[in-house]
Structures are given as C-alpha cells and as structure tokens.
Design a protein around this motif. Structure first.
Motif, PDB file in Angstrom:
ATOM      1  N   ARG A  50       0.865  -1.185   0.000  1.00 42.91           N
ATOM      2  CA  ARG A  50       0.000   0.000   0.000  1.00 42.91           C
ATOM      3  C   ARG A  50       0.904   1.237   0.000  1.00 42.91           C
ATOM      4  N   ASN A  51       1.436   1.522  -1.195  1.00 44.54           N
ATOM      5  CA  ASN A  51       2.430   2.582  -1.365  1.00 44.54           C
ATOM      6  C   ASN A  51       1.934   3.499  -2.479  1.00 44.54           C
ATOM      7  N   TYR A  52       1.701   4.759  -2.160  1.00 44.37           N
ATOM      8  CA  TYR A  52       1.049   5.652  -3.106  1.00 44.37           C
ATOM      9  C   TYR A  52       1.829   6.957  -3.256  1.00 44.37           C
ATOM     10  N   ASP A  53       1.591   7.620  -4.383  1.00 44.51           N
ATOM     11  CA  ASP A  53       2.192   8.927  -4.651  1.00 44.51           C
ATOM     12  C   ASP A  53       1.266  10.001  -4.085  1.00 44.51           C
ATOM     13  N   TYR A  54       1.753  10.735  -3.093  1.00 42.35           N
ATOM     14  CA  TYR A  54       0.942  11.779  -2.453  1.00 42.35           C
ATOM     15  C   TYR A  54       1.439  13.186  -2.793  1.00 42.35           C
ATOM     16  N   ARG A  55       2.245  13.328  -3.822  1.00 40.96           N
ATOM     17  CA  ARG A  55       2.770  14.643  -4.202  1.00 40.96           C
ATOM     18  C   ARG A  55       1.796  15.390  -5.103  1.00 40.96           C
ATOM     19  N   LEU A  56       0.530  15.186  -4.891  1.00 45.06           N
ATOM     20  CA  LEU A  56      -0.547  15.723  -5.719  1.00 45.06           C
ATOM     21  C   LEU A  56      -1.528  16.440  -4.812  1.00 45.06           C
ATOM     22  N   SER A  57      -2.549  17.060  -5.397  1.00 48.00           N
ATOM     23  CA  SER A  57      -3.463  17.879  -4.593  1.00 48.00           C
ATOM     24  C   SER A  57      -4.887  17.348  -4.713  1.00 48.00           C
ATOM     25  N   TRP A  58      -5.457  16.951  -3.575  1.00 50.54           N
ATOM     26  CA  TRP A  58      -6.805  16.403  -3.483  1.00 50.54           C
ATOM     27  C   TRP A  58      -7.798  17.510  -3.110  1.00 50.54           C
ATOM     28  N   LEU A  59      -8.986  17.477  -3.701  1.00 50.35           N
ATOM     29  CA  LEU A  59     -10.013  18.448  -3.313  1.00 50.35           C
ATOM     30  C   LEU A  59     -10.453  18.248  -1.869  1.00 50.35           C
ATOM     31  N   ARG A  60     -10.487  17.011  -1.409  1.00 51.96           N
ATOM     32  CA  ARG A  60     -10.847  16.754  -0.010  1.00 51.96           C
ATOM     33  C   ARG A  60      -9.825  17.418   0.917  1.00 51.96           C
ATOM     34  N   ASP A  61      -8.562  17.244   0.591  1.00 58.06           N
ATOM     35  CA  ASP A  61      -7.519  17.867   1.389  1.00 58.06           C
ATOM     36  C   ASP A  61      -7.628  19.388   1.320  1.00 58.06           C
ATOM     37  N   PHE A  62      -8.007  19.906   0.133  1.00 56.42           N
ATOM     38  CA  PHE A  62      -8.213  21.345  -0.011  1.00 56.42           C
ATOM     39  C   PHE A  62      -9.182  21.861   1.037  1.00 56.42           C
ATOM     40  N   ALA A  63     -10.315  21.171   1.157  1.00 51.85           N
ATOM     41  CA  ALA A  63     -11.336  21.652   2.079  1.00 51.85           C
ATOM     42  C   ALA A  63     -10.850  21.610   3.525  1.00 51.85           C
ATOM     43  N   MET A  64     -10.214  20.512   3.904  1.00 49.69           N
ATOM     44  CA  MET A  64      -9.744  20.387   5.281  1.00 49.69           C
ATOM     45  C   MET A  64      -8.589  21.353   5.559  1.00 49.69           C
ATOM     46  N   GLN A  86     -11.406   7.680  -9.913  1.00 46.56           N
ATOM     47  CA  GLN A  86     -12.493   7.177  -9.077  1.00 46.56           C
ATOM     48  C   GLN A  86     -13.665   8.163  -8.950  1.00 46.56           C
ATOM     49  N   ARG A  87     -14.808   7.567  -8.602  1.00 49.30           N
ATOM     50  CA  ARG A  87     -15.936   8.373  -8.137  1.00 49.30           C
ATOM     51  C   ARG A  87     -15.882   8.391  -6.613  1.00 49.30           C
ATOM     52  N   GLN A  88     -15.777   9.582  -6.056  1.00 44.38           N
ATOM     53  CA  GLN A  88     -15.764   9.766  -4.605  1.00 44.38           C
ATOM     54  C   GLN A  88     -16.803  10.840  -4.282  1.00 44.38           C
ATOM     55  N   LEU A  89     -17.959  10.403  -3.828  1.00 43.99           N
ATOM     56  CA  LEU A  89     -19.106  11.295  -3.721  1.00 43.99           C
ATOM     57  C   LEU A  89     -18.993  12.303  -2.592  1.00 43.99           C
ATOM     58  N   ASP A  90     -18.036  12.129  -1.695  1.00 37.38           N
ATOM     59  CA  ASP A  90     -17.902  13.103  -0.611  1.00 37.38           C
ATOM     60  C   ASP A  90     -17.243  14.391  -1.073  1.00 37.38           C
ATOM     61  N   VAL A  91     -16.535  14.369  -2.202  1.00 38.74           N
ATOM     62  CA  VAL A  91     -15.695  15.503  -2.592  1.00 38.74           C
ATOM     63  C   VAL A  91     -16.489  16.795  -2.803  1.00 38.74           C
ATOM     64  N   PRO A  92     -17.612  16.798  -3.561  1.00 36.59           N
ATOM     65  CA  PRO A  92     -18.350  18.053  -3.683  1.00 36.59           C
ATOM     66  C   PRO A  92     -18.798  18.609  -2.321  1.00 36.59           C
TER      67      PRO A  92
END
Length: 598
Positions: free
Chosen positions: A269-283, A354-360
């Motif tokens: 479970r190794n992922y690239d996190y050098r990107l920008s998530w809308l969920r992270d934006f809100a928090m 992915q579809r992630q319905l929490d993002v909006p």
C-alpha cells in the motif's frame, strides 16, 4: 531495517519543491523542479537513487550525538553534531529568492539547496559525499570540474552545480567526495543549484547571505499570523509545514512531500501523495483559517475554482496535479526496491479515475465555513462551481463510490460519502442567497432530508450497535468520527455516542490512537485527531486533551508527522510530512480552545 526511520528526516521547502534531510546529514529526497517532478536524490526509496551527505566523519559512531531544531517559524533546519573531536552545526535550507518576503516565498524560487557548516568547538573532520542520480536514479550524470572550484553534473533534462566556499571540489567518476575539517568559529557554505538542461544556467548564490535572506522570508511570512488559541507553538509550526507543502505558483497544496513510503513495512500500500486532493483542499482551508492564515485560504479558493472548471455530467475530479493537471495515471518505478523493501514504488495515482461522492460536499462545506470572508455575493466562477457541485450531488448521491479512503476494490455505499452529500445539500441551501436565480434551495432541501433519512436508516447496524463504514456492512470505520465534525449528528446523540465508543474499543490502539479499519495494522493520525474533536463535543474535554497530547507525542524531534503510526513501536509510517496529519492537529487544537463544545 538498514536505512533511517521515516521520523529521522527533516523537511526543507522553498514552496516550489521540498527535500528530506536525515539525522545523519544525508539529503535523501529532492525533486528540484517541483514537488511532483522526478528526483535527483531519492535514496529513501533505493540506494541507487542518489543522495548528498554532509556530516562529521565520526557520524553514527560511538560518542556521536545529534540535536536538531528549526529556526522559529521557518523550515530552515539546524543540526548540531557532537563528536569526540568537537561540535559542529550544519544549517540546511532551500533558498528563497533574494529579497522575497512573506507571501512572495516560492513565486520565483531559484531551486538552490543551501548547506552552511559552522564549527562550534574543537576541530571536527567532515565528509561531503555528493551522488546525484536524476530521474529517480535511472540516470548517472557526467561530472565536470569548473574553473571556480565547483562541479557541474549534467544528465538528461537536469543540470546541477555544486560549489563550496573556498573548497576546491573535484569530480570523481560518478560522485564528489571531499574531506575537510572545521574548527571553532569556522564557517563553510555550500550551494547546489538546479537548472534545466537546455534553459538558463543554475543560479549562483552566496550561501551565508542566501541563508539569512531565506530565514527573513519565512519570518516575514508568519509575522501577520496571530493564532489566539491553545497549543500555539504546535499550531504555528503545523501551519508552517502546510505552507511548505504549498506550490506557490498555483496555490495547490501537496498531500505530502513523498511517494511510496509504505503504510506497512514490506507491504504494497504505497502511493504517490505529491498531488493535490479536493478533499484535502477543504480540510486544509479550514486549518489555514483556524491558524490565522487568510491569504493562504484565499489562494486555495482561486486554485480550486480554476482546477475544477465547469462542472458537467462527469464525476467531479477528486485530485489534480499541482498546476491543475487532470490525467495522473500511475506507473511503477520497477528499478527501485522501495523504502525498507516495500514495493511497488509508483509515480502518479490512479485514484484520479475514481468516483468519490464526498468531494463536492467537502468543497461546498469549506465555502460555507468561510462564507463571511467571501462576501455577500460570489463571483461568476465561484457561483457556477457551487451550483454545478450542488446539482451533481442532487443527481448522484444515491450511487455507490470508492469512499474517502479511495478503496481499490468494488464500489460501496460508504457512510462518510453519504454524509458529505448531505453536507453539500445542507450548505448549498444556506448559500442559495449568494448563488443567483439558478439556485434551487427548495429542491436541495428535499434531497438533503432524503439523504439524512437514508443515512439514519441504512447506516446504523443494530447488531453492531454503531454506524458502520458502509450500508449493510458490519465493519466499523474510523471515518464515522467525521459525522460530528461536519455536524451531521451531535457527539452527544445516543447512537453517535455508541459509535464513538465502538470505534475507540474496536479500532483503538493501546495508546488511544485510531485505525481506519479493523484489519489495518497502523493508526491513522487524522482519525485520531477526529476522536479528540468528538470527545470535546461530547463534553469530555480533559480526556480529549490527554489524547491530543498523546497523539502529538508521535511527532518527530522537529515536529513533523507522517500519515500513520505503528502501534507496536510508535514508528512513523506512510508519506511524510503528511498535510492531513498537520491539518488534524490544527483543528483539534482549536476545538480544545473553543469555550464550549460545538
């Protein structure tokens, strides 16, 4: 494990990119062009991927002791090495543009690593080992001696120039190795400048002058920020870390500095996190506001509206590249063994599909939280974005999705996704007066009420005695702790209180931290901070305070938090520094500060 612990690394940033420097004096991660560009130092993911060591010859031997600290309100790191021969300090930074102050930091970063050695006592033998390996270690550069005593490394798309004050460096076949000694009062500076192979040559900076300028730039950044709450030092430092993860040219915040640091040693479970998530934006937006950083909040709004663009029938994007790129397709770097042998090492992240319905809901909730700051009417782009997000939630909330933890198995009806759909509708109704004639608050309110009734009916499991991770499941999830945080249910509601207790009991670790899932080996720091907030809102402020202080004890010696904590030994796991862990700290500290439970 034959490599440094994740917690051994300090974080340097110029708000264009970042570097990791170990307690041993080795820079083992640097992607100089921007956070998500290929590395020139990547030894944290494999010994062949390059490093730059600058340390006493006696480092790691008997009698060697290290003390580290940041200059206050900066990401300028000072490491003091105490050795049998004497003591020496190495101060590391990514240079700010000369003359840059405050919010200008990172706009025109020169992409220069600064390392200044200062003799404190005795006479200390030092070693420099410069081993650049561009493109994640796929390339070995040519090294060329320069007339000024520096060394030029050129390969592929990268040019690096290393210089030392008064020290004639000499190129070896594939590295520069140089030994020298410093006595009390001696100061020796090094600068390593990056430039594209076919562009302007790398910048030339005086290390001591550039270091002083960089300190002043960071200090000016924080002079206007006055957080009034408890744990002020922790909050200010976490805000500084979040600023350091911000790509100033766009305003995007990287989720973490690194890629592929494992959630479990030896796991996949190794992922690239050098990107920008809308969920992270809100928090992150809320955290910046709590930490009294209004400029950063406004910059994030500008980024998100431009990145999303017009909302249509396609699912709302969940993440972007730092300049707004949409296609973030994942590929493996098969030549790298990974941290502690944890494969795969990946670049890109397929969660973008992915579809992630929490993002909006996350985005609309953030806009509502900062509504007073945004004024009584929204500009056209912001208004249309909110309208588009609200309409998409109204027509898609009933679908399954991958959830906020981005599951890569089949879609489900995740509890947290439905709750954030409710939040989207609830706050869209509240924002309707600012959205113009196209707003449909009556319809939105009806959808909101339908979602709420569905969650209360389908989300509760009588047999488990709690709200579970997804509809029809008996599996508990740490994301249930988010329900009181977004005010779907008060923490004092009997069923919510039972859920909090069940999550503590079934997902808790011996020291009180919280995992996301029962079968997850490590505690997740954001969920642990959510538990702090839930306890405050349930009226258990002192227990919440004790838990908060236990959680923050897992920060390393310079206050950095990764994604997760191994409950067996307290070791940090996952990508680092992790934005959401520092967001959780800020918001939990503010919740503890509030005079009454919200």
């Amino acid at each position: 494990m034959d490599q440094p612990a994740i917690s051994d690394y300090g974080f340097l940033s110029d708000c264009r990119s970042g570097a990791l420097v170990g307690r041993d004096g080795s820079i083992d991660w640097w992607c100089p062009d921007r956070f998500d560009a290929p590395s020139v130092f990547g030894r944290i993911l494999g010994p062949q991927a390059g490093h730059w060591l600058l340390a006493p010859v006696a480092a790691g031997r008997a009698g060697h002791r290290v003390e580290r600290s940041y200059r206050p309100d900066t990401l300028v790191l000072r490491t003091v090495h105490h050795t049998p021969e004497g003591s020496v300090a190495v101060t590391d930074a990514l240079a700010a543009e000369l003359g840059a102050r405050g919010h200008e930091l990172g706009r025109n970063s020169p992409a220069v690593l600064l390392r200044v050695v200062e003799g404190l006592s005795g006479r200390v033998p030092m070693v420099l080992d410069f081993c650049p390996r561009p493109d994640y270690g796929l390339l070995t550069p040519y090294l060329h001696d320069q007339p000024d005593g520096g060394v030029l490394a050129a390969c592929g798309s990268v040019t690096l120039t290393l210089r030392g004050d008064g020290l004639p460096l000499r190129a070896g076949r594939d590295r520069v190795r140089h030994e020298f000694a410093v006595s009390a009062g001696d100061v020796v500076g090094f600068d390593l400048a990056y430039g594209p192979a076919y562009g302007d040559p790398p910048a030339r900076l005086d290390p001591a002058v550039a270091l002083a300028e960089t300190v002043q730039a960071w200090e000016a950044y924080r002079e206007s920020h006055h957080y009034p709450g408890e744990y002020a030092d922790l909050v200010r430092h976490s805000a500084t870390v979040l600023t350091g993860l911000t790509y100033t040219r766009s305003g995007a915040v990287a989720a973490a500095l690194t890629t592929s640091l494992p959630e479990e040693l030896g796991g996949n479970r190794n992922y690239d996190y050098r990107l920008s998530w809308l969920r992270d934006f809100a928090m992150t937006l809320r955290a910046f506001w709590v930490a009294a950083c209004p400029y950063e909040a406004s910059r994030l709004f500008a980024w998100v509206a431009r990145s999303i663009g017009q909302v249509g029938q396609m699912p709302v994007p969940v993440m972007f590249g730092l300049a707004g790129e949409r296609d973030l397709s994942e590929h493996e770097l098969a030549h790298l063994p990974g941290y502690a042998g944890s494969r795969p090492v990946v670049v890109g992240n397929d969660a973008w599909r992915q579809r992630q319905l929490d993002v909006p809901g996350e985005v609309i909730l953030a806009i509502w939280q900062l509504g007073d700051y945004l004024g009584t009417s929204f500009d056209k782009e912001l208004r249309e974005m909110v309208l588009g997000l609200a309409e998409q939630v109204a027509t898609t909330w009933h679908l399954p999705d991958r959830g906020m933890w981005e599951a890569r198995e089949e879609e489900r009806h995740y509890l947290s996704s439905k709750v954030l759909c409710w939040a989207a509708m609830d706050k869209a109704v509240a924002l309707a007066p600012r959205l113009g004639e196209s707003a449909d608050p009556r319809r939105w309110a009806a959808v909101r009420d339908e979602i709420r009734a569905t969650v209360l009916r389908e989300g509760w499991n009588d047999r488990v005695g709690a709200y579970t991770a997804s509809f029809g499941s008996a599996e508990l999830g740490g994301s249930a702790l988010y329900l009181p945080v977004v005010r779907f249910l008060p923490a004092t509601d009997p069923r919510m209180r039972a859920t909090i207790e069940a999550v503590e009991r079934e997902l808790g670790t011996p020291d009180g931290l919280v995992r996301r899932w029962a079968d997850e080996p490590a505690a997740f720091l954001l969920c642990s901070f959510w538990l702090v907030e839930c306890l405050v809102m349930a009226g258990e402020r002192e227990r919440a305070r004790r838990l908060f202080e236990r959680v923050v004890e897992h920060a390393n010696d310079v206050g950095l938090l990764s994604e997760q904590i191994d409950p067996r030994d307290g070791a940090q796991l996952g990508n680092t520094p992790q934005a959401l862990s520092h967001v959780g700290l800020i918001n939990a500290a503010w919740r503890l500060t509030a005079p009454t439970a919200e």
